[in-house]
Design an enzyme around this catalytic site. Sequence first.
Site, mmCIF file in Angstrom:
data_model
loop_
_atom_site.group_PDB
_atom_site.id
_atom_site.type_symbol
_atom_site.label_atom_id
_atom_site.label_comp_id
_atom_site.label_asym_id
_atom_site.label_seq_id
_atom_site.Cartn_x
_atom_site.Cartn_y
_atom_site.Cartn_z
ATOM 1 N N CYS A 67 0.854 -1.193 0.000
ATOM 2 C CA CYS A 67 0.000 0.000 0.000
ATOM 3 C C CYS A 67 0.890 1.243 0.000
ATOM 4 O O CYS A 67 1.547 1.526 0.999
ATOM 5 C CB CYS A 67 -0.908 -0.067 1.228
ATOM 6 N N CYS A 70 0.430 3.862 2.655
ATOM 7 C CA CYS A 70 0.922 3.367 3.956
ATOM 8 C C CYS A 70 2.426 3.571 4.071
ATOM 9 O O CYS A 70 2.929 4.020 5.107
ATOM 10 C CB CYS A 70 0.661 1.870 4.108
#
Length: 144
Positions: A67, A70
């Site tokens: 991600c 993230c």
Amino acid sequence: MDQLHTRCPHCHAVNRLPADKFSDIANCGKCKEPLLSGKPIEGTAENFEALIGSDQPVVIDFWAPWCSPCVGFAPVFEQSAQNRGEAVRFVKVNTEDEQSLAARFGIRSIPCIMVFKNGEAVDVINGALPQSHFEQWLDTALAK
Ligand SMILES: [Zn+2]
């Protein structure tokens, strides 16, 4: 508060620390691993209860390596961990490795940041925030 009880994230032993000398005694009395180093700790199904069962508030970053928001948010989270020192514990949970924790908290969108006090979730936010916004959100969440 004269004493602060904190669980060792490594061996789960309860450590009783004098609040005024907290920064001097950063190692577990049992296994000698650092209790709070100003860095996020890796949260797992094994140590999770011990981590959220501590007296100090716990901020958890649910994330995954694939991600990109993230990964982009990681330095922000680390900087906040350093800023807050011993007062707040910062934990990262890799939702790919810890799917049972992600399922338990119904994590659908990441990064997902949750704040726990006395083992209870008090606030949650989704998405990567810039440092100043994250700090502002933390101030509000920690005051709850
Ligand atoms: Zn220990």
